[in-house]
Design an enzyme around this catalytic site. Structure first.
Site, PDB file in Angstrom:
ATOM      1  N   ASN A 186      16.689  -1.419   4.246  1.00  0.00           N
ATOM      2  CA  ASN A 186      18.319  -1.606   4.074  1.00  0.00           C
ATOM      3  C   ASN A 186      18.631  -2.273   2.804  1.00  0.00           C
ATOM      4  O   ASN A 186      19.746  -2.289   2.391  1.00  0.00           O
ATOM      5  CB  ASN A 186      19.088  -2.143   5.391  1.00  0.00           C
ATOM      6  CG  ASN A 186      18.935  -1.004   6.544  1.00  0.00           C
ATOM      7  OD1 ASN A 186      18.720  -0.066   6.454  1.00  0.00           O
ATOM      8  ND2 ASN A 186      19.047  -1.863   7.745  1.00  0.00           N
ATOM      9  N   CYS A 187      17.724  -2.582   2.192  1.00  0.00           N
ATOM     10  CA  CYS A 187      18.029  -3.302   0.799  1.00  0.00           C
ATOM     11  C   CYS A 187      18.336  -2.395  -0.377  1.00  0.00           C
ATOM     12  O   CYS A 187      17.776  -1.193  -0.524  1.00  0.00           O
ATOM     13  CB  CYS A 187      16.695  -4.175  -0.001  1.00  0.00           C
ATOM     14  SG  CYS A 187      16.789  -4.679  -1.294  1.00  0.00           S
TER      15      CYS A 187
END
Length: 113
Positions: free
Chosen positions: A9-10
């Site tokens: 999710n970065c």
């Protein structure tokens, strides 16, 4: 085969995936949240780069560490922290048979492929 290590999710990871996909490069993604780094992997990273390059000192994981831990950081401590708190590792780490790259770097990615 290129392996990309990070957290799904970065935002930097999303940018990395997009770059490799746009250049039709096959890769294997390893998500630290699902598969924490082993001691051997942490040692491999630190064999290619100093801990100051691998550990993200700007992130919240680093900021949450107590001052004694920060002040005593070295390769041995970095390995332990990487295994127990993988969010502290800079993202992405891109591993090929030639090199280990740290961070999003289009010029380095181009040389890699």
């Amino acid at each position: 085969m290129i392996k990309i290590f990070g957290i799904k999710n970065c935002d930097t990871m999303k940018k990395t995936f997009k770059w490799f996909d746009a250049h039709n490069v096959d890769y294997q993604f390893v998500d630290y949240k699902k598969e924490a780094p082993t001691q051997a992997l942490a040692e491999q990273f630190l064999g290619a780069h100093p801990w100051e390059t691998i550990i993200n000192k700007r992130g919240t994981t680093w900021r949450k560490l107590d001052e004694a831990t920060k002040d005593s950081m070295d390769n041995t401590n970095a390995i332990e922290i990487m295994m127990t708190q993988p969010s502290i590792i800079k993202r992405p780490i891109v591993v090929s048979d030639k090199t280990i790259l740290v961070g999003f770097d289009e010029a380095a990615f181009k040389k890699l492929i």
